[in-house]
Design a protein around this motif. Structure first.
Motif, PDB file in Angstrom:
ATOM      1  N   LYS A  21       0.830  -1.193   0.000  1.00  0.00           N
ATOM      2  CA  LYS A  21       0.000   0.000   0.000  1.00  0.00           C
ATOM      3  C   LYS A  21       0.874   1.257   0.000  1.00  0.00           C
ATOM      4  N   ASP A  22       0.489   2.221  -0.843  1.00  0.00           N
ATOM      5  CA  ASP A  22       1.191   3.507  -0.935  1.00  0.00           C
ATOM      6  C   ASP A  22       2.689   3.302  -1.138  1.00  0.00           C
ATOM      7  N   ALA A  23       3.024   2.430  -2.076  1.00  0.00           N
ATOM      8  CA  ALA A  23       4.439   2.143  -2.340  1.00  0.00           C
ATOM      9  C   ALA A  23       5.176   3.375  -2.843  1.00  0.00           C
ATOM     10  N   HIS A  24       4.467   4.288  -3.490  1.00  0.00           N
ATOM     11  CA  HIS A  24       5.112   5.488  -4.037  1.00  0.00           C
ATOM     12  C   HIS A  24       5.723   6.365  -2.937  1.00  0.00           C
ATOM     13  N   ALA A  25       5.221   6.231  -1.705  1.00  0.00           N
ATOM     14  CA  ALA A  25       5.710   7.065  -0.609  1.00  0.00           C
ATOM     15  C   ALA A  25       6.720   6.337   0.269  1.00  0.00           C
ATOM     16  N   ARG A  26       7.169   5.158  -0.130  1.00  0.00           N
ATOM     17  CA  ARG A  26       8.083   4.359   0.690  1.00  0.00           C
ATOM     18  C   ARG A  26       9.531   4.607   0.299  1.00  0.00           C
ATOM     19  N   SER A  27      10.389   4.583   1.325  1.00  0.00           N
ATOM     20  CA  SER A  27      11.833   4.679   1.074  1.00  0.00           C
ATOM     21  C   SER A  27      12.361   3.305   0.671  1.00  0.00           C
ATOM     22  N   LEU A  28      13.616   3.246   0.264  1.00  0.00           N
ATOM     23  CA  LEU A  28      14.208   1.967  -0.134  1.00  0.00           C
ATOM     24  C   LEU A  28      14.215   0.962   1.021  1.00  0.00           C
ATOM     25  N   PRO A  29      14.639   1.330   2.236  1.00  0.00           N
ATOM     26  CA  PRO A  29      14.572   0.364   3.343  1.00  0.00           C
ATOM     27  C   PRO A  29      13.134  -0.076   3.651  1.00  0.00           C
ATOM     28  N   GLU A  30      12.181   0.844   3.543  1.00  0.00           N
ATOM     29  CA  GLU A  30      10.786   0.478   3.813  1.00  0.00           C
ATOM     30  C   GLU A  30      10.262  -0.501   2.765  1.00  0.00           C
ATOM     31  N   LEU A  31      10.633  -0.272   1.502  1.00  0.00           N
ATOM     32  CA  LEU A  31      10.221  -1.192   0.451  1.00  0.00           C
ATOM     33  C   LEU A  31      10.831  -2.572   0.661  1.00  0.00           C
ATOM     34  N   ALA A  32      12.101  -2.616   1.079  1.00  0.00           N
ATOM     35  CA  ALA A  32      12.759  -3.902   1.333  1.00  0.00           C
ATOM     36  C   ALA A  32      12.047  -4.650   2.454  1.00  0.00           C
ATOM     37  N   THR A  33      11.673  -3.937   3.504  1.00  0.00           N
ATOM     38  CA  THR A  33      10.961  -4.565   4.619  1.00  0.00           C
ATOM     39  C   THR A  33       9.591  -5.063   4.193  1.00  0.00           C
ATOM     40  N   GLU A  34       8.858  -4.244   3.433  1.00  0.00           N
ATOM     41  CA  GLU A  34       7.524  -4.625   2.979  1.00  0.00           C
ATOM     42  C   GLU A  34       7.584  -5.833   2.046  1.00  0.00           C
ATOM     43  N   LEU A  35       8.573  -5.858   1.150  1.00  0.00           N
ATOM     44  CA  LEU A  35       8.713  -6.975   0.222  1.00  0.00           C
ATOM     45  C   LEU A  35       8.969  -8.282   0.969  1.00  0.00           C
ATOM     46  N   ALA A  36       9.886  -8.243   1.927  1.00  0.00           N
ATOM     47  CA  ALA A  36      10.212  -9.450   2.686  1.00  0.00           C
ATOM     48  C   ALA A  36       8.996  -9.949   3.460  1.00  0.00           C
ATOM     49  N   GLY A  37       8.269  -9.032   4.109  1.00  0.00           N
ATOM     50  CA  GLY A  37       7.093  -9.437   4.862  1.00  0.00           C
ATOM     51  C   GLY A  37       5.980  -9.951   3.975  1.00  0.00           C
ATOM     52  N   LEU A  38       5.805  -9.327   2.814  1.00  0.00           N
ATOM     53  CA  LEU A  38       4.763  -9.735   1.885  1.00  0.00           C
ATOM     54  C   LEU A  38       4.997 -11.158   1.386  1.00  0.00           C
ATOM     55  N   VAL A  39       6.245 -11.468   1.008  1.00  0.00           N
ATOM     56  CA  VAL A  39       6.562 -12.796   0.483  1.00  0.00           C
ATOM     57  C   VAL A  39       6.430 -13.851   1.581  1.00  0.00           C
ATOM     58  N   ALA A  40       6.939 -13.546   2.784  1.00  0.00           N
ATOM     59  CA  ALA A  40       6.866 -14.518   3.882  1.00  0.00           C
ATOM     60  C   ALA A  40       5.418 -14.818   4.251  1.00  0.00           C
ATOM     61  N   THR A  41       4.588 -13.789   4.312  1.00  0.00           N
ATOM     62  CA  THR A  41       3.181 -13.984   4.654  1.00  0.00           C
ATOM     63  C   THR A  41       2.464 -14.803   3.588  1.00  0.00           C
ATOM     64  N   ALA A  42       2.787 -14.545   2.326  1.00  0.00           N
ATOM     65  CA  ALA A  42       2.147 -15.285   1.236  1.00  0.00           C
ATOM     66  C   ALA A  42       2.521 -16.761   1.279  1.00  0.00           C
ATOM     67  N   ARG A  43       3.787 -17.062   1.538  1.00  0.00           N
ATOM     68  CA  ARG A  43       4.223 -18.459   1.574  1.00  0.00           C
ATOM     69  C   ARG A  43       3.596 -19.221   2.735  1.00  0.00           C
ATOM     70  N   GLU A  44       3.308 -18.518   3.819  1.00  0.00           N
ATOM     71  CA  GLU A  44       2.668 -19.149   4.969  1.00  0.00           C
ATOM     72  C   GLU A  44       1.155 -19.262   4.797  1.00  0.00           C
ATOM     73  N   GLY A  45       0.637 -18.685   3.703  1.00  0.00           N
ATOM     74  CA  GLY A  45      -0.802 -18.755   3.462  1.00  0.00           C
ATOM     75  C   GLY A  45      -1.601 -17.821   4.334  1.00  0.00           C
ATOM     76  N   ARG A  46      -0.979 -16.757   4.848  1.00  0.00           N
ATOM     77  CA  ARG A  46      -1.668 -15.846   5.769  1.00  0.00           C
ATOM     78  C   ARG A  46      -1.989 -14.498   5.146  1.00  0.00           C
TER      79      ARG A  46
END
Length: 503
Positions: free
Chosen positions: A383-408
């Motif tokens: 959400k609102d990726a246009h307003a995210r910094s590089l570290p924030e995008l890295a954190t969001e990407l990692a959390g998004l992938v981990a949550t998806a793999r866990e089916g949550r």
């Protein structure tokens, strides 16, 4: 207080946006268990995600209306809870959990005994009682398990008939929703119930492990966990699915155990086809892709680009102390490049409203990342990726992938997407022609990065090269606009310092 007023039914809610049904994956409670407001009682799979459902009542579970594996329409009662389990019933009313008896049948003709099974009547005004049995998908059973479960059910039924009248009858639908091997009635001896890893508590297992257990016909409640914190692992499920070496319940001739498993394994070994029901995420994905392909006119453009400098930047960022602990990879730079391209070409960030005949220009970017999971392909978005910094995008990407793999991944995380990136390069694929997610104007395919001969400064040198493909809705994005967006992404990946000069 009337007994019917004490009995509250929890209906399957719409946990997504306009979803009409869901499959019950797992029950965390059984009849007789105490529940409280906000307690998770089951996990269901919708067309978008696996979701845990909390119940809004305090009380004791009286009836489970559907078994695991059943598909239920939204709005259908799935569980009944007695909200005042300690209150005494009014004169002439049955106790909580007992069958409702009509007033005119309180003194049955013919001298029937008080313990005889009364005629079943609706437990709530305007609603019918659950059927005596629920339809459920047949499960694969271990050799000898079907006979043992059937014998236990028959014995429990006989015990229930011989039990004293004060013991309340348990509806058959409740029995069908219990785990295999559980007591068939409240009057069955406690010793008949199998030992569970956590009595009355939820079974801890990730969705891929739950699916594996479901495919193998393994009851997770009877599996002994070996993972950290009591989590059931894949090895635990395989161990439980293996033929048990324990002695059978009755004496068997020495030659019989070796002779019986062979015919049971024969059909699986010689099966020429396996049929899998189309439902859940795969069904929703198929419907969405068909709708998208035949609604939005697709155009796909391709570009091959030298990303050697991007690979060098990734190596440097990995060594940056300020980014320690973050997952830095080429996809992160592609994300920044696409966001910058959208900022330079804002017309691409639009949606087509067919009902109102309007083009909706978005001033935000919810960036979708296609993720392959055991349940199928899903596309959660940042959400609102246009307003995210590089570290924030890295954190969001990692959390998004981990949550998806866990089916949550929640349904909310997959709604209101703007544009999407699909990273087919992780599978060694150079590129493809991706299909748009419904409601989105464009999707970018990021191919594999390969070391190839490339003309650099007038000489052929080995360089890191990748191919990008951009599909877009030609109603919203014409050839010029689509080409500009793709060219900007390629330019940033070729010379990543443009992230600063263009930003």
């Amino acid at each position: 207080m009337s007994n019917t007023a004490r009995l509250r039914e929890f209906r399957l809610p719409d946990v997504g946006e306009g979803l009409t049904e869901a499959e019950i994956l797992k029950w965390y409670v059984r009849p007789g268990d105490a529940v409280h407001d906000g307690m998770v009682v089951c996990e269901v799979e919708t067309a978008k995600a696996a979701v845990e459902l909390p119940i809004p009542y305090d009380g004791v579970v009286q009836e489970i209306r559907f078994a695991e594996g059943d598909t239920v329409d939204v709005g259908t009662p799935i569980i009944a809870v007695d909200t005042e389990p300690g209150a005494a019933p009014e004169p002439g009313e049955p106790a909580a959990g007992a069958e409702a008896v009509p007033a005119d049948s309180a003194a049955p003709e013919g001298g029937e005994t008080p313990g005889a099974a009364p005629k079943r009547e609706p437990v709530l005004v305007g609603y019918g009682v659950a059927q005596s049995s629920t339809k459920r998908r047949p499960r694969k059973a271990q050799p000898g398990a079907e006979t043992a479960v059937a014998s236990a059910a028959i014995q429990a039924e006989l015990n229930g008939r011989e039990a004293a009248p004060p013991a309340p009858d348990v509806p058959e639908a409740r029995v069908s929703a219990t785990e295999p091997g559980a007591p068939a009635s409240a009057g069955a001896p406690a010793a008949a119930a199998p030992a569970a890893p956590a009595a009355g508590g939820p079974v801890l297992a990730k969705p891929p492990v739950r699916k594996l257990a479901k495919d193998l016909g393994v009851d997770l409640a009877a599996v002994v966990p070996t993972g950290d914190g009591g989590v059931i692992t894949r090895d635990d499920v395989h161990a439980a699915a293996a033929p048990a070496p324990a002695a059978p319940a009755r004496p068997v001739p020495a030659a019989e155990p070796a002779a019986r498993p062979a015919p049971a394994a024969e059909p699986a070994a010689t099966a020429r086809e396996t049929r899998i029901p189309i439902k859940g995420v795969r069904k929703a994905t198929a419907q969405a892709m068909v709708a998208s392909a035949f609604t939005a006119p697709h155009v796909t453009e391709f570009v091959t680009v030298d990303v050697t400098r991007t690979m060098k930047l990734v190596r440097e960022l990995k060594e940056d102390p300020d980014l320690a602990g973050l997952r830095i990879n080429p996809l992160l730079i592609v994300v920044k490049a696409l966001l910058l391209a959208i900022r330079r070409n804002p017309e691409v960030n639009s949606a087509w409203d067919e009902d109102r005949q309007e083009i909706v220009r978005r001033h935000y970017v919810n960036l979708g990342i296609a993720a392959a999971t055991p349940r199928g392909l899903i596309v959660p978005n940042i959400k609102d990726a246009h307003a995210r910094s590089l570290p924030e995008l890295a954190t969001e990407l990692a959390g998004l992938v981990a949550t998806a793999r866990e089916g949550r991944t929640t349904p909310e995380a997959m709604q209101n997407g703007s544009v999407t990136i699909t990273n087919v390069g992780v599978f060694g694929i150079d590129t493809g022609t991706p299909i748009l997610n419904p409601g989105e104007p464009a999707i970018l395919a990021f191919g594999a990065i390969r070391l190839q001969p490339w003309v650099h400064k007038g000489k052929v040198k080995p360089r890191h090269v990748t191919t990008l493909a951009l599909s877009f809705d030609h109603r919203l994005v014409d050839g010029e606009l689509g080409s500009k967006v793709l060219a900007d992404v390629a330019a940033v990946l070729e010379r990543p310092k443009r992230l600063l000069t263009w930003g």
